[in-house]
Every structure is written in structure tokens, then in C-alpha cells.
Design a protein around this motif. Structure first.
Motif, mmCIF file in Angstrom:
data_model
loop_
_atom_site.group_PDB
_atom_site.id
_atom_site.type_symbol
_atom_site.label_atom_id
_atom_site.label_comp_id
_atom_site.label_asym_id
_atom_site.label_seq_id
_atom_site.Cartn_x
_atom_site.Cartn_y
_atom_site.Cartn_z
ATOM 1 N N ARG A 207 0.722 -1.266 -0.019
ATOM 2 C CA ARG A 207 -0.072 0.010 -0.130
ATOM 3 C C ARG A 207 1.004 1.125 -0.078
ATOM 4 O O ARG A 207 2.005 1.228 0.524
ATOM 5 C CB ARG A 207 -0.872 -0.089 1.165
ATOM 6 C CG ARG A 207 -2.026 -1.087 1.123
ATOM 7 C CD ARG A 207 -2.979 -1.051 2.419
ATOM 8 N NE ARG A 207 -2.172 -0.858 3.840
ATOM 9 C CZ ARG A 207 -2.047 -2.096 4.531
ATOM 10 N NH1 ARG A 207 -2.377 -3.274 4.333
ATOM 11 N NH2 ARG A 207 -1.529 -1.698 5.844
ATOM 12 N N TYR A 212 -4.655 7.150 5.937
ATOM 13 C CA TYR A 212 -5.949 6.228 5.802
ATOM 14 C C TYR A 212 -7.476 6.855 5.764
ATOM 15 O O TYR A 212 -7.460 7.659 7.290
ATOM 16 C CB TYR A 212 -5.731 5.122 6.781
ATOM 17 C CG TYR A 212 -4.470 4.351 6.355
ATOM 18 C CD1 TYR A 212 -4.791 2.885 6.438
ATOM 19 C CD2 TYR A 212 -3.322 4.649 5.931
ATOM 20 C CE1 TYR A 212 -3.814 1.720 5.757
ATOM 21 C CE2 TYR A 212 -2.507 3.595 5.855
ATOM 22 C CZ TYR A 212 -2.498 2.210 5.623
ATOM 23 O OH TYR A 212 -1.500 1.573 5.342
ATOM 24 N N ARG A 228 -12.116 -2.236 0.900
ATOM 25 C CA ARG A 228 -10.870 -1.513 0.969
ATOM 26 C C ARG A 228 -10.360 -1.500 -0.336
ATOM 27 O O ARG A 228 -10.525 -2.337 -1.091
ATOM 28 C CB ARG A 228 -9.777 -1.773 2.185
ATOM 29 C CG ARG A 228 -8.811 -3.069 1.554
ATOM 30 C CD ARG A 228 -8.118 -3.477 2.643
ATOM 31 N NE ARG A 228 -6.959 -4.436 2.200
ATOM 32 C CZ ARG A 228 -6.195 -5.139 2.896
ATOM 33 N NH1 ARG A 228 -6.464 -5.056 4.248
ATOM 34 N NH2 ARG A 228 -5.434 -5.826 2.240
ATOM 35 N N ASP A 229 -9.522 -0.208 -0.731
ATOM 36 C CA ASP A 229 -8.909 -0.037 -1.903
ATOM 37 C C ASP A 229 -7.437 0.649 -1.510
ATOM 38 O O ASP A 229 -7.791 2.131 -1.305
ATOM 39 C CB ASP A 229 -9.585 0.479 -2.845
ATOM 40 C CG ASP A 229 -8.862 1.017 -4.349
ATOM 41 O OD1 ASP A 229 -7.934 0.477 -4.302
ATOM 42 O OD2 ASP A 229 -9.283 1.465 -5.034
ATOM 43 N N GLY A 230 -6.416 0.039 -1.467
ATOM 44 C CA GLY A 230 -5.222 0.603 -0.938
ATOM 45 C C GLY A 230 -5.386 1.098 0.503
ATOM 46 O O GLY A 230 -5.718 0.590 1.490
ATOM 47 N N ILE A 231 -5.209 2.521 0.653
ATOM 48 C CA ILE A 231 -5.511 3.082 2.021
ATOM 49 C C ILE A 231 -6.683 3.717 2.200
ATOM 50 O O ILE A 231 -7.189 4.393 3.019
ATOM 51 C CB ILE A 231 -4.323 4.160 2.302
ATOM 52 C CG1 ILE A 231 -4.296 5.418 1.337
ATOM 53 C CG2 ILE A 231 -3.132 3.386 2.234
ATOM 54 C CD1 ILE A 231 -3.319 6.457 1.741
ATOM 55 N N TRP A 259 -7.659 -3.485 7.833
ATOM 56 C CA TRP A 259 -6.166 -3.592 7.708
ATOM 57 C C TRP A 259 -5.762 -4.269 8.868
ATOM 58 O O TRP A 259 -5.100 -3.589 9.782
ATOM 59 C CB TRP A 259 -5.484 -2.245 7.273
ATOM 60 C CG TRP A 259 -6.024 -1.381 6.233
ATOM 61 C CD1 TRP A 259 -5.726 -1.593 4.739
ATOM 62 C CD2 TRP A 259 -6.775 -0.469 6.117
ATOM 63 N NE1 TRP A 259 -6.127 -0.829 3.976
ATOM 64 C CE2 TRP A 259 -7.086 0.022 4.709
ATOM 65 C CE3 TRP A 259 -7.837 0.457 7.159
ATOM 66 C CZ2 TRP A 259 -7.919 1.010 4.467
ATOM 67 C CZ3 TRP A 259 -8.624 1.390 6.493
ATOM 68 C CH2 TRP A 259 -8.643 1.633 5.346
#
Length: 622
Positions: A207, A212, A228-231, A259
């Protein structure tokens, strides 16, 4: 408590001094530094980031981000100096009635600022006095939002919250957010949102680095789900369309579920935004009311226990950095005070609101408390907390005189340490910060100078403008050794991106940097220890008379002697200092072509008579 430098006891004279106990604390490290410099070695030192704010203070910083920076920059010790009242959320606004763009809660002004994104065909942000949730009928009013995008792409309108003194920003640890919401027109393509922007973290697990975010979507769904998508995290929150709902959000829990590899409690709510979002030309409309930000009742020190728990967890990931719990005691005048010591506890607060106690006796009492707990107190950022452009020199001179007179009058409120090493703070440059310190030294205030960053971001320790650290001559990275080094003034400070050497002073072969000595001799020898000096730099020797001029003469009264770096081929230069009058001496490293020092030593005081208040124990030489 004895101190030494690892692996540098090379001379019989030094060993003899150690066994004889000539120095009150045992031989101070600078004495051994002389031998190490003479033998061509680089003395060991402990580098310290002494003023660091993470997810319990305002700003985007996280403990993870700072520890990542400390590891990358080779800093040995990190002190967590979160603001006391921010950790306690003392007097923070906890219930917002949504009656208008500004609202006063607990005597704190909360403000909503309109913002939009994307291309909107129509939108509305209105404060509706006729619409209230059943739970807030006693305080009429709510926020009405409506958005219609002009095409397929998302467009939004909403409000972003803020509060005086940034007390809207707070840790998500154990936090619960509830809000009453009336989704009038919502669908999977048009919905209401509550977005929480949390702390910045370094890149990890594929990531990117960044803050976030959690976006809570109210679109009429009847079940909770997370993606979720990345952060960026999305949480669909159940709510019925066409009626009032009370929806609940727990950011710490959602961060942990989205996460699992991060420490979810190490996060702050940096921003909170309420919006209506439209896609595909679909109308989104609804009302928000009665926002509550709460957490379960807990003891005053529970948050410190949680911080210590996070420190233990991060110690396994960042073993090269020794973390110490400290605190910035903040609701005081004339400034904030850092507390360094082994038994940090949450102070009590005199005011019910998050505002400073104007009574100077409160600051004195706080420092007495710190000392009673075996700690040291630092007089922080003497020119304030803002960071405007550097002011004209004449204006800086006036400010320096005022601040110096205040500190001398109040005897620094009894503090042990003065934050000196700011390249610029409050519009005042490093030279003027050092001049305040010199005024104190002139008046027999034996304050240890330190260099700090006061960083709230944890993103670019070396590259940022305020990047100073402090190096201690210390036997270890533990408080048992660091605190005596700080108390005795056996530390130096500077810019670690430019200066990688060491500085020290040694008086008459035995009294180290920071010491206060008394002699009737007319001249005395001061050995200036310096190595790894930048090419072309000079070592400036700063001398002043300890004439106890008082607050009515808030001038440093210093003279300078510049020594080229080439004179330090042996690692030291011996100076004969005229001590016909009581004198203090310190040194600075100034690179070629720069007006700003990159490293500063602490002073030595060469007195002719014992001062009226005596010599502080850690600064005595037997």
C-alpha cells in the motif's frame, strides 16, 4: 550515578579520575571524549528526538510514521511528547447539535465549512431550523444536504468540521461516533457519507504512504459491509430511507478489520466530513443531526497505559529505536513544558475547558510535580507555536528582549531545559533563540539547551525545516543515564542532515560540558572538542560575562571568536580563557556560506565565586 562513554576509556588519567570520583557524577562523558578525539576515534553519543507528536495530538502524525523516520535517519531515542489535554480529550466538544455553521460546545467554537468535489448540476447546503431528529428536539435544527451530478462521475457537496485549537482532532482509540441521519433520497448511486480521515502511515504491504480514510456510506442498505482499496476504506452502514436513524461508527474497529496488519489504535481523526454524493446524475438528499463523539468512561491514566502498550508492540517492528514515554504539559502560561522522566502520569486540569490556566503559579506547581516524580522539565518553544516567515531583525531583537526578560524574571518557572534549537519558530531565527539562552546564562540560569523538531507529521524528519535533534553523552539509551546527561548539560544539538560529528567542552582537563566550576584563577583552559566538521566550516566560540544583569538588561552581551575547521585536525583546540570576571563559554558550528549554525554545544560556566543559590548537583565538579 556514574556515566561513561562506551569503549573510550583509553587513558590512565581518565581511569584514575573515574576511580577517584573527582567528578560529582563520576567522570562525565566529555572527559573521555577528549581521549577519544585525541586517539582519532569518534566518541559514542545517543541521538534523541525529544519533542514528537503522534496520533494523540493534532496533525497527521502516527507513531508508526515517526518510528519509520527514526529508523531511516538513525535516531537512537524517541520521546513521545503528546499534549496532556489532547490525550485526555479534556473539555473536548462531544455533542454537536447541527444548528448552524458555527456552534459553541463546552465553550469551544465548532465550525462547519462547506466544500464540494466533482461537477455538480445542482447542490444545497442548508441549516434547516424546521427539521430535527427525535433525539434532538430540544435543540431544533439540522443540516440539509442535496447533490446532483452533471454526469456519470461522482460529485459531492458537504461540510467539513473543525474546532478552536484543533480540538476536533482526536485519537480513534476506543472512539464511538453516532449521528442521527434522515436519508430522504438515496440509492447505490446516490448516498450520504460521513468520512473520517485518519493518521499518515508509511508505505507497507504493497500500500502507498498516506493518510488512511474511512468513508461510511448511508445508501439505504440493511446490512453492514466493509471494503478497501489501498488506504481507502468503505463501510456501508444500515439505515432506513425516509425516516430518522441513529447510526453508529467505531473507527478503531473498522481500521482493524480493514487492515489487520496495522495498529488501529495508533490513529487520529484528523478530519470529519459530512456529504451528499451523486453519481450517474442521480439525486442524493438527506439531513444530519445530533453528532456525538464519545468513548467509554476510563481512568485518567488509561490512555497512557494504551500508549505504553503500543510502544511495546512497535518495539518489535522498530528495534533500533528506544522509545520513552514523555508528555507536553500544555494548558499553562507562559508556555508549554515537556515532562521527561520515569513516572509519567496525567495531570489534573484547573479549567473545565481546554484553555490555558493564566495563573503562573500553575506552571510552577506543574514543574514541582515533575521534579517530585524524578523528572526534568523543558521550557518549550519560547517564541510560541506558530511558524511564519522570519521577521525583520529589528523586530526579532525586540521579541528576543521581551522573551528573555520574561524568562529571567520567572527563572524559567524552575525548568531544567530550554528548547533552543529551532532554525525558525514564531518568525524568530536560531541566532535569536540562542541569544535568549545567552541572556539566561549571563544571569546564572543554568539551563540545558536542546534542539527539537516538535514534529506532528512523521514524514520527512531530515528534509523538514525544523529538524534538529539532541545528542547526549550517555552510557546507554535508558532514562537512568539520559536524564543525568540532560540535567548536567552534557549534550549538544543540531541538524543531523548536515552535522554528523560531535561537540564538547572540557575545562581544565576535568570539568565537562554543562559544568559550573568556581576558581580564582585569572585564566583557565577550555578544550573545544569537535570532529567531522563540514568542509569549510568554522567553529564559533561564544563568550559572555556572568554579571547577573537581570531582566532590565535582556541582551546577550557576548563576544565571538571563529576557528576554522582545519584547526581541529586533532579533534580539539585548547583555548586560554580570561576569567578575571565570571564567564560562560559555548561553541557553534557554522557551515561555509550559511548564516545558520548546524550544531551548538551547551555552555560551561567559569565562575569566581559560588553562586547565591549554589551549584546544581549534576553540574558540580569535585
Amino acid at each position: 550515578m556514574k556515566q561513561s562513554r562506551r569503549g573510550v576509556l583509553k587513558s590512565a588519567a581518565a581511569i584514575t579520575a573515574l576511580s577517584a570520583g573527582r567528578l560529582a557524577l563520576g567522570p562525565q562523558p566529555a572527559a573521555h571524549a577528549a581521549e577519544a578525539h585525541h586517539d582519532g576515534q569518534r566518541p559514542d553519543t545517543v541521538s534523541m528526538a525529544m519533542h514528537i507528536h503522534a496520533s494523540w495530538s493534532e496533525g497527521p502524525g502516527s507513531m508508526e510514521g515517526h518510528l519509520d523516520q527514526a529508523t531511516k535517519t538513525g535516531i537512537d531515542v524517541l520521546f513521545w511528547t503528546e499534549h496532556d489535554f489532547r490525550m485526555a480529550e479534556h473539555g473536548y466538544p462531544d455533542v454537536i447539535h447541527m444548528t448552524g455553521p458555527t456552534e459553541t460546545v463546552n465553550k469551544v467554537v465548532w465550525t462547519w465549512a462547506t466544500q464540494s468535489a466533482g461537477t455538480l448540476a445542482t447542490s444545497q447546503v442548508a441549516w434547516d431550523p424546521a427539521m430535527s431528529s427525535p433525539g434532538d428536539e430540544a435543540v431544533p435544527g439540522s443540516l440539509h444536504l442535496a447533490a446532483l451530478s452533471s454526469g456519470r462521475d461522482a460529485a459531492s457537496v458537504g461540510v467539513k468540521g473543525s474546532a478552536a485549537n484543533t480540538v476536533d482532532q482526536r485519537s480513534v482509540y476506543d472512539q464511538k461516533i453516532t449521528v442521527d441521519v434522515f436519508p430522504a433520497v438515496v440509492s447505490p448511486d446516490s448516498y450520504l457519507t460521513l468520512t473520517v480521515t485518519t493518521s499518515w502511515r508509511p508505505a507497507t504491504h504493497g500500500r502507498p504512504a498516506g493518510q488512511y480514510t474511512l468513508t461510511y456510506i448511508i445508501d439505504g442498505t440493511r446490512s453492514r459491509s466493509r471494503t478497501r482499496d489501498g488506504i481507502t476504506g468503505t463501510v456501508h452502514v444500515p439505515a432506513h430511507q425516509g425516516r430518522w436513524n441513529t447510526v453508529e461508527m467505531r473507527p478503531e474497529e473498522d481500521l482493524a478489520r480493514l487492515w489487520p496488519d496495522i495498529e488501529a489504535a495508533d490513529a487520529a481523526m484528523s478530519n470529519l466530513t459530512l456529504s451528499a454524493v451523486s453519481t450517474r446524475g442521480r439525486n442524493a438528499e438527506g439531513w444530519f443531526d445530533l453528532l456525538r463523539i464519545t468513548r467509554p468512561p476510563r481512568s485518567a491514566n488509561a490512555v497512557l497505559k494504551k500508549q505504553a502498550e503500543l510502544m511495546r508492540g512497535y518495539a518489535h517492528r522498530f528495534p533500533a529505536v528506544r522509545q520513552h514515554q514523555a508528555m507536553e504539559v500544555s494548558l499553562l502560561k507562559p508556555t508549554h513544558f515537556n515532562w521527561y522522566g520515569p513516572r509519567i502520569t496525567m495531570p489534573t486540569f484547573a479549567q473545565p475547558t481546554p484553555t490555558a490556566d493564566p495563573n503562573p503559579d500553575a506552571a510552577i506547581a506543574a514543574i514541582d510535580m515533575i521534579h517530585a516524580a524524578g523528572g526534568l522539565a523543558s521550557y518549550n518553544h519560547p517564541f510560541g507555536t506558530s511558524n511564519p516567515a522570519v521577521l525583520p531583525v529589528a523586530q526579532q531583537d525586540t521579541m528576543r528582549a521581551s522573551v528573555a526578560a520574561s524568562i529571567v524574571t520567572d527563572k524559567a518557572m524552575g525548568a531544567d531545559i530550554l528548547e533552543v534549537g529551532y532554525p525558525s519558530r514564531g518568525g524568530v531565527d536560531l541566532d535569536h533563540h540562542a541569544q535568549v539562552w545567552d541572556v539566561c546564562s549571563r544571569n546564572g540560569l543554568f539551563l540545558t539547551g536542546t534542539g527539537v523538531s516538535d514534529d506532528h507529521s512523521g514524514q520527512d524528519w531530515f528534509g523538514q525545516q525544523a529538524n534538529f535533534v539532541t545528542w547526549a553523552y550517555s552510557k546507554s539509551r535508558e532514562l537512568d543515564h539520559l536524564l543525568p546527561s540532560l540535567s548536567s548539560g552534557n549534550v549538544f544539538f543540531g541538524n543531523p542532515a548536515v552535522f554528523t560529528g560531535t561537540l564538547g567542552l572540557l575545562v581544565d582537563g576535568q570539568a565537562p560540558m554543562g559544568s559550573v566550576t568556581v576558581s580564582r584563577a585569572r585564566t583557565r583552559n577550555v578544550r573545544v572538542l569537535a570532529d567531522r566538521l563540514p568542509a569549510g566550516s568554522t567553529v564559533r566560540v561564544v563568550r559572555g560575562t556572568v554579571d547577573l544583569a537581570g531582566p532590565g538588561v535582556p541582551e546577550p552581551g557576548t563576544t565571538f571568536q571563529d576557528l576554522p575547521a582545519t584547526e581541529f585536525k586533532r579533534g580539539y583546540v585548547d583555548l586560554k580563557v580570561d576569567t578575571g570576571a565570571p564567564t560562560f563559554v559555548r561553541v557553534e558550528v557554522r557551515p561555509a556560506g550559511s548564516a545558520t549554525p548546524v550544531a551548538l554545544s551547551n555552555p560551561v560556566w567559569l565562575l569566581r565565586d559560588t553562586p547565591a543559590g549554589g551549584i546544581p548537583r549534576h553540574r558540580r565538579v569535585s
